[in-house]
Design a protein around this motif. Structure first.
Motif, PDB file in Angstrom:
ATOM      1  N   HIS A 711      47.182 126.749 -73.773  1.00 41.45           N
ATOM      2  CA  HIS A 711      47.472 126.254 -75.125  1.00 41.45           C
ATOM      3  C   HIS A 711      48.972 126.262 -75.337  1.00 41.45           C
ATOM      4  O   HIS A 711      49.653 127.219 -74.953  1.00 41.45           O
ATOM      5  CB  HIS A 711      46.798 127.139 -76.189  1.00 41.45           C
ATOM      6  CG  HIS A 711      45.313 127.216 -76.056  1.00 41.45           C
ATOM      7  ND1 HIS A 711      44.465 126.263 -76.569  1.00 41.45           N
ATOM      8  CD2 HIS A 711      44.503 128.146 -75.470  1.00 41.45           C
ATOM      9  CE1 HIS A 711      43.224 126.603 -76.294  1.00 41.45           C
ATOM     10  NE2 HIS A 711      43.224 127.742 -75.624  1.00 41.45           N
ATOM     11  N   ASP A 712      49.481 125.229 -75.984  1.00 37.75           N
ATOM     12  CA  ASP A 712      50.914 125.220 -76.275  1.00 37.75           C
ATOM     13  C   ASP A 712      51.160 125.755 -77.681  1.00 37.75           C
ATOM     14  O   ASP A 712      50.228 126.178 -78.370  1.00 37.75           O
ATOM     15  CB  ASP A 712      51.496 123.806 -76.091  1.00 37.75           C
ATOM     16  CG  ASP A 712      50.950 122.809 -77.123  1.00 37.75           C
ATOM     17  OD1 ASP A 712      50.131 123.250 -77.983  1.00 37.75           O
ATOM     18  OD2 ASP A 712      51.303 121.625 -77.061  1.00 37.75           O
ATOM     19  N   SER A 713      52.411 125.697 -78.122  1.00 38.40           N
ATOM     20  CA  SER A 713      52.764 126.279 -79.418  1.00 38.40           C
ATOM     21  C   SER A 713      52.121 125.545 -80.589  1.00 38.40           C
ATOM     22  O   SER A 713      51.944 126.109 -81.668  1.00 38.40           O
ATOM     23  CB  SER A 713      54.293 126.282 -79.595  1.00 38.40           C
ATOM     24  OG  SER A 713      54.784 124.949 -79.424  1.00 38.40           O
ATOM     25  N   ALA A 714      51.733 124.269 -80.363  1.00 37.53           N
ATOM     26  CA  ALA A 714      51.065 123.496 -81.426  1.00 37.53           C
ATOM     27  C   ALA A 714      49.545 123.657 -81.334  1.00 37.53           C
ATOM     28  O   ALA A 714      48.811 122.913 -81.992  1.00 37.53           O
ATOM     29  CB  ALA A 714      51.452 122.027 -81.308  1.00 37.53           C
ATOM     30  N   ASP A 715      49.088 124.628 -80.520  1.00 42.13           N
ATOM     31  CA  ASP A 715      47.669 124.940 -80.319  1.00 42.13           C
ATOM     32  C   ASP A 715      46.891 123.779 -79.694  1.00 42.13           C
ATOM     33  O   ASP A 715      45.703 123.602 -79.925  1.00 42.13           O
ATOM     34  CB  ASP A 715      47.004 125.352 -81.647  1.00 42.13           C
ATOM     35  CG  ASP A 715      45.805 126.276 -81.374  1.00 42.13           C
ATOM     36  OD1 ASP A 715      45.779 126.907 -80.291  1.00 42.13           O
ATOM     37  OD2 ASP A 715      44.904 126.341 -82.226  1.00 42.13           O
ATOM     38  N   PRO A 744      53.614 125.948 -71.755  1.00 44.75           N
ATOM     39  CA  PRO A 744      54.379 126.533 -72.861  1.00 44.75           C
ATOM     40  C   PRO A 744      55.678 127.182 -72.385  1.00 44.75           C
ATOM     41  O   PRO A 744      55.719 127.785 -71.315  1.00 44.75           O
ATOM     42  CB  PRO A 744      53.414 127.576 -73.449  1.00 44.75           C
ATOM     43  CG  PRO A 744      52.064 127.152 -73.002  1.00 44.75           C
ATOM     44  CD  PRO A 744      52.242 126.469 -71.689  1.00 44.75           C
ATOM     45  N   ARG A 745      56.709 127.099 -73.244  1.00 44.06           N
ATOM     46  CA  ARG A 745      57.988 127.733 -72.931  1.00 44.06           C
ATOM     47  C   ARG A 745      57.875 129.264 -72.915  1.00 44.06           C
ATOM     48  O   ARG A 745      58.691 129.945 -72.309  1.00 44.06           O
ATOM     49  CB  ARG A 745      59.038 127.298 -73.958  1.00 44.06           C
ATOM     50  CG  ARG A 745      59.436 125.841 -73.841  1.00 44.06           C
ATOM     51  CD  ARG A 745      60.602 125.535 -74.760  1.00 44.06           C
ATOM     52  NE  ARG A 745      61.020 124.147 -74.624  1.00 44.06           N
ATOM     53  CZ  ARG A 745      61.804 123.699 -73.642  1.00 44.06           C
ATOM     54  NH1 ARG A 745      62.239 124.526 -72.718  1.00 44.06           N
ATOM     55  NH2 ARG A 745      62.145 122.416 -73.584  1.00 44.06           N
ATOM     56  N   THR A 746      56.860 129.797 -73.627  1.00 46.63           N
ATOM     57  CA  THR A 746      56.658 131.261 -73.661  1.00 46.63           C
ATOM     58  C   THR A 746      56.240 131.814 -72.311  1.00 46.63           C
ATOM     59  O   THR A 746      56.314 133.020 -72.075  1.00 46.63           O
ATOM     60  CB  THR A 746      55.574 131.630 -74.695  1.00 46.63           C
ATOM     61  OG1 THR A 746      54.366 130.938 -74.348  1.00 46.63           O
ATOM     62  CG2 THR A 746      55.999 131.223 -76.099  1.00 46.63           C
ATOM     63  N   SER A 750      48.062 131.503 -73.193  1.00 43.30           N
ATOM     64  CA  SER A 750      47.524 131.350 -74.544  1.00 43.30           C
ATOM     65  C   SER A 750      48.391 132.104 -75.521  1.00 43.30           C
ATOM     66  O   SER A 750      49.078 133.043 -75.153  1.00 43.30           O
ATOM     67  CB  SER A 750      46.090 131.874 -74.622  1.00 43.30           C
ATOM     68  OG  SER A 750      46.034 133.221 -74.243  1.00 43.30           O
TER      69      SER A 750
END
Length: 750
Positions: A711-715, A744-746, A750
């Motif tokens: 999942h990315d930051s925009a879910d 994701p950059r994180t 998830s």
């Protein structure tokens, strides 16, 4: 002359004598300790009685309160004991008397009580002015032969009377009725036993003095409590307790499932453990019901009359009765442990912890001493009587001359002694003869009695000369006791039985004691834990202390075990029912478990038996571990992953799938088969991914067929299928490739 009111002369001093405090205290405390040990707390191994009980028995004998006689007021008995033998409070004497009459306190009561002597509910007896008592057959057996010089006597406290040092003790009272007491620096605790079994063991010991303890346990199976019950200890545990004189017995209530038809049932308890007050027991179970500590139990009813009948109503017909009872055994006095500490006054003088064999041997030695003393006493009586009968026979042979001497001589006694070489006792007996005894028939009776006593004298002398004959007589005496209190008599039937405790899973019992309710477990970043009632859908409304925030929240049941994994590689187990409630911010985890200060929570979840977990450290090491292996039973937790600073445990994820995807802080991802990761119970693990710098960012187990999702930051959800993952698939412990587009950059899945 009255007491002088004039103070003593000064003589330049103050009439005060200096005393060494240490020595004075030692002397006084030693005197107190010896008094407590010898005269209050420890029973004598020979008759199994403490001084107060012995004095009660002696006083009742003097009052002629035999089993075939009438009753006497207890106040009269207590007054006799207190006034003559036992200078202590009347209530303590009456309490001891009452206990000797209670068939639920004493296996073989020594006192036959009439009136209200209390009950198993814990109600006390009526006042001594209302109750009456007399001795039982057991008491008369203990006193048998006391008038025949069987035991020593000593002066009473005021030296106006005498009391027996010990009773003859034809009944094996110490083990049959048991004893308990707390002295100074020592205590005693002996459970009751079956008298017939003790007699069988004693008979075996007479025939085989060197018999090992195991052979005695063929007869003495174990304790036999007046209230019945079931002992759930193994034979090995029982044998060790009797060998050392120290141990204990687990005693459970006797219960049965009572079918009420149509699938409904109740549990009926018919016997409760020894020493438990039924009223308090039911009160405790009712309190647990109100506190919702017994979710399997609906209700409890006391339907007891003469016999015990406690009815337990289950919550539903689907409840397992065994599990219901196990939960009750764990929380209530339906199961107790009776300690064994056979600390007694050996030979009436020395406190000593004896084995079962040692106690029986000392009792038999006492019976031998009593037999010898009674035989010598009887022999002396026979010799005195034979001396008198010998004089009578001389008188009958010379009756005319005897009459002449009595009529004509001034000193007939001395003349007769000189004439026929009589003893003083014989001459006195002849002078005291009545005229009616001079008939011919009397001479025949005297000769008959003389011959009978001579034969008895010969047999007693033979008995005193032969140790073998003495033991044969003791065997006969013991067999008489066995017959009177045998298993075919009402009082002699064994009441306590033996069984192995059912093999029930402790987890099942623990769950049976917790009300199953949904909760939401909330853990903050700073390690504060709480459990809110119900399954919350929205976590945004949760509040935290200033500077703290939500770390994770998940749904569970109060019956679940919550597993907490820390950066130090340790797992802690906390029952969901033990978590602080939802009011406030909860409690720090370090109050609930012994967690080191330099560690932090990695994750927490509800335990699912049978599942596997993948553990991974920041340095890229990891391994698989069965979830059942990480459950800790203590506050200290369980070390599962071995990590050394600066490395630390980073992830714990369920191993549901066949592939592992791992991402480093360098944004390189590697996919490899789960089968390449070893399963172990504890260790550092193997290298999962190689990093030039930094460490692991995240790890995930997935099924290749379903593909890898994140999942990315925009879910938004991204999924890469098997064909699209070929470029990142390689062997375990390789460096991997840069993450796919859209990751994701994180660096988290998830």
């Amino acid at each position: 002359m009255g007491k002088s009111l004039v103070p003593p002369p000064d003589n330049g001093g103050n009439a005060i004598e200096p005393v060494d405090l240490k020595r004075a205290l030692e002397e006084r405390y030693l005197a107190y300790a010896l008094s407590t040990i010898m005269h209050r707390a420890l029973p004598d191994v020979r008759d199994g009685l403490k001084p107060v009980h012995r004095r009660i028995m002696h006083a009742m004998r003097l009052l002629r309160l035999n089993p075939d006689q009438g009753f006497a007021k207890c106040a009269r008995i207590v007054g006799e004991v207190m006034g003559k033998f036992h200078p202590h409070g009347d209530q303590s004497i009456y309490d001891a008397l009452v206990r000797l009459a209670q068939d639920f306190s004493v296996r073989y009561p020594l006192v036959d009580g009439q009136g209200n002597f209390g009950n198993i509910d814990g109600d006390s007896a009526a006042a001594m002015r209302y109750t009456e008592a007399r001795m039982t057959d057991v008491a008369t057996a203990l006193l048998e032969g006391i008038t025949e010089d069987a035991v020593d006597y000593r002066p009473t406290y005021n030296e106006e009377d005498e009391e027996p040092v010990v009773l003859p003790g034809a009944f094996p009272n110490l083990l049959a009725n048991g004893s308990s007491g707390i002295a100074v620096g020592m205590a005693t605790s002996i459970p009751p036993h079956n008298a017939a079994e003790l007699c069988d063991a004693a008979l075996h010991l007479i025939d085989n003095p060197d018999a090992p303890l195991e052979s005695l346990l063929q007869w003495v199976q174990g304790p036999d409590f007046p209230t019945g019950g079931i002992v759930v200890d193994s034979r090995a545990v029982i044998q060790e307790a009797y060998e050392t004189g120290r141990g204990g017995f687990r005693l459970r209530a006797r219960w049965e499932k009572e079918d009420l038809g149509r699938g409904t049932w109740t549990v009926v308890v018919t016997e409760i453990p020894y020493g438990v007050q039924k009223g308090k027991l039911i009160e405790k179970i009712a309190d647990l019901l109100i506190a919702r500590r017994l979710p399997l139990l609906e209700d409890i009813r006391d339907e007891s009359a003469e016999d015990i009948r406690v009815v337990l109503v289950p919550k539903s017909r689907s409840v397992d009765p065994g599990l219901l009872m196990e939960s009750l055994f764990k929380l209530t006095e339906l199961e107790t442990r009776f300690p064994l500490n056979m600390n007694v006054l050996s030979r009436g003088k020395v406190p000593n912890v004896l084995s079962l064999k040692g106690v029986l041997q000392e009792w038999l030695e006492h019976r031998k001493d009593v037999l010898i003393r009674r035989s010598k006493h009887r022999l002396a009586e026979i010799e005195r009587r034979l001396e008198i009968l010998g004089g009578y026979l001389i008188a009958f042979l010379n009756i005319d001359e005897v009459i002449r001497i009595i009529r004509e001589e001034d000193e007939p006694k001395q003349v007769m002694i000189a004439r026929w070489d009589l003893t003083d006792i014989q001459a006195e007996a002849i002078l005291n003869l009545r005229l009616r005894q001079l008939r011919k028939l009397e001479e025949f009776e005297i000769r008959k009695e003389f011959d009978a006593l001579s034969a008895e004298k010969a047999s007693i002398e033979a008995l005193l000369d032969s140790s073998e004959k003495q033991w044969q007589t003791i065997k006969w005496e013991v067999s008489v006791v066995r017959r009177n209190f045998g298993p075919d008599t009402d009082i002699g039937k064994r009441r306590t039985t033996f069984a192995d405790a059912p093999d029930v899973d402790l987890g099942d019992i623990h769950q049976a004691m917790i009300e199953k309710e949904p909760v939401t477990v909330v853990i903050s970043e700073k390690g504060w834990l709480r459990a809110l009632k119900g399954h919350l859908a929205d976590f945004s409304a949760l509040t935290f202390k200033e500077g703290d925030q939500l770390k994770l929240a998940f749904h569970a049941q109060t019956t679940d075990k919550i597993l907490v994994f820390t950066t130090g590689g340790k797992f802690y187990t906390i029952g969901a029912d033990r978590l602080p409630g939802g009011r406030g911010h909860g409690e720090p985890i370090r109050i609930i478990v012994d967690m080191e200060n330099d560690q932090a929570i990695v994750t927490a979840f509800a335990h699912q038996p049978g599942r596997r977990l993948l553990l991974a450290s920041h340095g890229g090491y990891g391994f698989l571990v069965p979830e059942d292996e990480v459950v800790a039973n203590t506050r200290k937790g369980k070390q599962v992953m071995n990590v050394k600073m600066p490395d630390e445990a980073k992830r714990c994820v369920p191993a549901n799938g066949d592939q592992v995807a791992i991402v480093g802080e360098n944004r390189k991802m590697l996919v490899f088969p789960l089968g390449e990761v070893p399963e172990m119970a504890r260790g550092k693990g193997v290298r999962l991914q190689r990093f030039k710098d930094g460490g692991m960012s995240d790890i995930k187990v997935f099924t290749l067929e379903q593909g890898l999702s994140w999942h990315d930051s925009a879910d938004r959800t991204f999924t890469r299928r098997a064909a699209e993952l070929v470029e990142w698939t390689a062997e375990r412990a390789t460096a991997g490739r840069v993450v796919p587009k859209g990751f994701p950059r994180t660096g988290q899945f998830s």
